[in-house]
Design a protein around this motif. Sequence first.
Motif, PDB file in Angstrom:
ATOM      1  N   ARG A   4      31.216  40.100  47.447  1.00  0.00           N
ATOM      2  CA  ARG A   4      31.556  39.224  48.582  1.00  0.00           C
ATOM      3  C   ARG A   4      30.395  38.268  48.820  1.00  0.00           C
ATOM      4  N   THR A  43      35.503  36.309  48.196  1.00  0.00           N
ATOM      5  CA  THR A  43      35.512  37.643  47.594  1.00  0.00           C
ATOM      6  C   THR A  43      35.951  37.520  46.138  1.00  0.00           C
ATOM      7  N   LEU A  44      35.042  37.914  45.244  1.00  0.00           N
ATOM      8  CA  LEU A  44      35.283  37.766  43.801  1.00  0.00           C
ATOM      9  C   LEU A  44      35.533  39.125  43.171  1.00  0.00           C
ATOM     10  N   GLU A  45      36.500  39.171  42.268  1.00  0.00           N
ATOM     11  CA  GLU A  45      36.670  40.341  41.398  1.00  0.00           C
ATOM     12  C   GLU A  45      36.152  39.876  40.034  1.00  0.00           C
ATOM     13  N   VAL A  46      34.999  40.411  39.631  1.00  0.00           N
ATOM     14  CA  VAL A  46      34.374  39.948  38.390  1.00  0.00           C
ATOM     15  C   VAL A  46      34.119  41.129  37.458  1.00  0.00           C
ATOM     16  N   ALA A  47      33.882  40.808  36.185  1.00  0.00           N
ATOM     17  CA  ALA A  47      33.560  41.840  35.192  1.00  0.00           C
ATOM     18  C   ALA A  47      32.287  42.562  35.621  1.00  0.00           C
ATOM     19  N   THR A  50      28.773  41.169  34.959  1.00  0.00           N
ATOM     20  CA  THR A  50      28.375  39.859  35.475  1.00  0.00           C
ATOM     21  C   THR A  50      26.979  39.955  36.083  1.00  0.00           C
ATOM     22  N   ALA A  54      24.250  34.857  37.162  1.00  0.00           N
ATOM     23  CA  ALA A  54      25.536  34.136  37.055  1.00  0.00           C
ATOM     24  C   ALA A  54      26.160  33.979  38.442  1.00  0.00           C
TER      25      ALA A  54
END
Lengths: 78, 78
Positions: A4, A43-47, A50, A54
Motif C-alpha cells: 500500500r 494498493t498494488l498486488e505485485v510479484a 519486486t 522498483a
Amino acid sequence: MKVRILVSLKPGVLDPQGRAVHHALEGLGFAGVDDVRIGRTVTLEVADDTSDAALEEMCEKLLANTVIENYRIEKLEG
Amino acid sequence: MKVRILVSLKPGVLDPQGRAVHHALEGLGFAGVDDVRIGRTVTLEVADDTSDAALEEMCEKLLANTVIENYRIEKLEG
C-alpha cells in the motif's frame, strides 16, 4: 505481495479538497474538527520478488507528484 | 487527536482509475504488477474527546459512499 502506498500533500501545500470537506463536516454539525487533509492510497498486488527500488521508482515516476506530494510504502500481509 | 480514515472501493466494484494506473505502470516497463486499486485517505485533526460514534457518523454521512466503498478508522499518535 500486497503493497500500500500512501500519498499525501506536503505540509504547507494548500488542500482545497480538505477545506471543502472540513466546511461540509461543520455544516453537518460535527464540532471539534480542527483540520482535514485528503490523500490517496494506491494498493498494488505485485510479484513477491519486486524490489524496494522498483517500488520507489513506481512512486517517483508515476504514483506521486513529488513536487507537492510525499509518499510512504507499506508492505501488507496476505 | 489525529485520525486517519482509509476509504477503498468494495471488492468487485470496478476501479477504472486503478486500471489506468496499472496500464501506465506496464507502459513504463514495470513488470510483475498484478493489480492496482486506488483509494482515499482523510486525515482529521479532531478534539481528543471525539467519540468513535461521531467518527463513524462522519464516515457514514460524508466521507465514504457506503454503497460502493468501505472505510476503516485508524487513530494515529501525535
